[in-house]
Design a protein around this motif. Sequence first.
Motif, PDB file in Angstrom:
ATOM      1  N   ALA B  90     -57.751 -23.884 -24.932  1.00  0.00           N
ATOM      2  CA  ALA B  90     -56.859 -22.877 -24.349  1.00  0.00           C
ATOM      3  C   ALA B  90     -56.263 -22.011 -25.459  1.00  0.00           C
ATOM      4  N   ALA B  91     -55.886 -22.657 -26.567  1.00  0.00           N
ATOM      5  CA  ALA B  91     -55.275 -21.921 -27.682  1.00  0.00           C
ATOM      6  C   ALA B  91     -56.233 -20.887 -28.267  1.00  0.00           C
ATOM      7  N   ARG B  92     -57.528 -21.174 -28.139  1.00  0.00           N
ATOM      8  CA  ARG B  92     -58.540 -20.232 -28.626  1.00  0.00           C
ATOM      9  C   ARG B  92     -58.446 -18.890 -27.901  1.00  0.00           C
ATOM     10  N   ASP B  93     -57.933 -18.921 -26.659  1.00  0.00           N
ATOM     11  CA  ASP B  93     -57.814 -17.688 -25.866  1.00  0.00           C
ATOM     12  C   ASP B  93     -56.665 -16.788 -26.330  1.00  0.00           C
ATOM     13  N   PHE B  94     -55.798 -17.306 -27.218  1.00  0.00           N
ATOM     14  CA  PHE B  94     -54.598 -16.550 -27.581  1.00  0.00           C
ATOM     15  C   PHE B  94     -54.561 -16.255 -29.078  1.00  0.00           C
ATOM     16  N   GLU B  95     -54.010 -15.101 -29.386  1.00  0.00           N
ATOM     17  CA  GLU B  95     -53.909 -14.670 -30.787  1.00  0.00           C
ATOM     18  C   GLU B  95     -52.608 -15.176 -31.388  1.00  0.00           C
ATOM     19  N   THR B  96     -52.334 -16.450 -31.255  1.00  0.00           N
ATOM     20  CA  THR B  96     -51.050 -16.960 -31.714  1.00  0.00           C
ATOM     21  C   THR B  96     -51.260 -18.284 -32.444  1.00  0.00           C
ATOM     22  N   PRO B  97     -50.443 -18.582 -33.463  1.00  0.00           N
ATOM     23  CA  PRO B  97     -50.578 -19.879 -34.133  1.00  0.00           C
ATOM     24  C   PRO B  97     -50.399 -21.023 -33.126  1.00  0.00           C
ATOM     25  N   PHE B  98     -51.025 -22.139 -33.452  1.00  0.00           N
ATOM     26  CA  PHE B  98     -51.083 -23.255 -32.500  1.00  0.00           C
ATOM     27  C   PHE B  98     -50.695 -24.559 -33.199  1.00  0.00           C
ATOM     28  N   LEU B  99     -49.785 -25.266 -32.571  1.00  0.00           N
ATOM     29  CA  LEU B  99     -49.346 -26.566 -33.072  1.00  0.00           C
ATOM     30  C   LEU B  99     -49.731 -27.611 -32.027  1.00  0.00           C
ATOM     31  N   GLY B 100     -50.706 -28.444 -32.353  1.00  0.00           N
ATOM     32  CA  GLY B 100     -51.175 -29.468 -31.418  1.00  0.00           C
ATOM     33  C   GLY B 100     -50.312 -30.712 -31.481  1.00  0.00           C
TER      34      GLY B 100
END
Lengths: 346, 346
Positions: B90-100
């Motif tokens: 899902a995070a791949r769809d967004f241009e935002t940093p991602f914290l799992g």
Amino acid sequence: MQTIRFKNMPKIVATGTIAGPKECAGVVGKYVDKTLSDDTFGESTYEKAECKMLSYAISQTIENAGKRETDVDLLVSGDLLNQIISASFAARDFETPFLGVYSACSTMTESMAVAAALVNAGYYKNVVAATGSHFASAERQYRYPLELGNTRPPQSQWTVTGAGGAFITSANEENRVKNTQKNAEKDAENAPAITFATFGRVVDFGITDVNNMGAAMAPAAAHTILTHLRETGRSVSDYDLILTGDLGALGSRILKDLTWEKGVDIQPNHVDCGEIVYNVLEDEFQGGSGAGCSAVVFNAYIYQKLQKREINRVLFAATGALLSTVSSAQGESIPCICHAISIENV
Amino acid sequence: MQTIRFKNMPKIVATGTIAGPKECAGVVGKYVDKTLSDDTFGESTYEKAECKMLSYAISQTIENAGKRETDVDLLVSGDLLNQIISASFAARDFETPFLGVYSACSTMTESMAVAAALVNAGYYKNVVAATGSHFASAERQYRYPLELGNTRPPQSQWTVTGAGGAFITSANEENRVKNTQKNAEKDAENAPAITFATFGRVVDFGITDVNNMGAAMAPAAAHTILTHLRETGRSVSDYDLILTGDLGALGSRILKDLTWEKGVDIQPNHVDCGEIVYNVLEDEFQGGSGAGCSAVVFNAYIYQKLQKREINRVLFAATGALLSTVSSAQGESIPCICHAISIENV
């Protein structure tokens, strides 16, 4: 801005590390706290051995900081196994709150970044960040059980058997910490500080070969490193070392190409933990990988170089491949991420 | 102290939710942004459907906050699938940093707590916290594929098909946010704030029955709730609602017993998301579960009650069972955790 700055300079006052016999035959051998004589660590399964290594690394980190378990306010950890069971079961051994994180092989920098953010904000005084991995449990879960005797392609890497932790603290007057680690020469006030964290974006270049993690992860590393340099206004020469996690030989070459294309030459200062962790032998091919790779290389080898002030400024950018066996079986490519932290003698 | 206080009161200015047809036949039906007509969501696999739901919830959260994707500084997310692939993809769809992050079914409160901590400290302005789950993908991964037609024991719960997100922001003068959510009546300044977070410890009471999650998780919920009340000096009556995540009917009863034994009667103000999510039918037995359970119930139903000021102070304490199929196969018991946040109209 993806990068956050830690004005209060949380310190890494101690680390704790453990690694398997194959790993300790290489560069980290004389720096780790404990070398395993065999990779079962006395346990009946490799998963239990992995968990025990992580638990050991956490305990040793606390001991090396001259602290007790009850002094630790929070444990931040994760690992490669499904449902991060190594971290969760290791956390069961400690009387401390636990924050589970996951970003595959960039878990070391993610957990250190989160720990530094919480300490810098004054929420907690002492936070331990830790991770690890095990060759045999990773092979069984992600590829094939060792008993099958599958051959490995030349672009593959070898998951590191090892674990490492970092004790991150506010290290101010009211919270004196005295490092008791072997070779430690400095008090907490002089310990290396975490000054910036750059949380990465998910980058997917469409790689589908699960044996070629280095190529999949290199674009994520390039994105985070270039973003970090741009947002902090720093250049490659401001760092003594740009340390990636486990790109391996091939991935490192791709990273250098990708950054060079954008006008940034990281070549002179770049080292990859995966590329240096093993003595050059045939069966590791591109080098080491796994969450334990950067955990051991940074917390054992590089940390002690920082302590001795042989180097003074490191950009630590571990990378993670966010795939699972299910996503690959369903035809998905491999999304990757890179979280970076800046560690400095200030 | 396990509890941290957020002086700057980060606000939950909007939420976004989606749920399956079975879920929407129950209490959340008229509050969610989107009801699925069938649980494949147009995808070829349940895992892809789960990921698409989470992606939808994140998009809808941003839209309901009247913001654009580029306004979001960070996404904090995790889920139940191996290697949290729903969140990562899902995070791949967004241009935002991602914290799992990962804490099984307490991922909603863990991600909201981490988001609030980062916003409160001033590192980021706008952070989205989100999670979800899917009945069919959870059954396949943790138990048996649906096609096998296995029967379910009476102590079992039904994993919720749904996802939810929360938009957490500093909501100060320079960062005006106008909630555009249906039924929303308030501006960002009047939105509910996150005032405390209590990160939980891993608690293991030796339960080994993987169909009895409620019993396994109840001790962790009791520990975190009692710690929160003690450390904040608050009592049960200070809260309009003590909302647990997915203990189900049996687990809720055990929680009430465990807290009552310690002299704290939570009965009058306690509601469990798992217990209320479904209309009472035979095949869910103890009620709902899964990371999506509290994600949907809180972000749809409870959030709108907070917005309308029908309730003003909620202790949201989601619980997670930190097992994997491997740990259970190796004879391990189920370690559990509970992360709690306090949400208030201030």
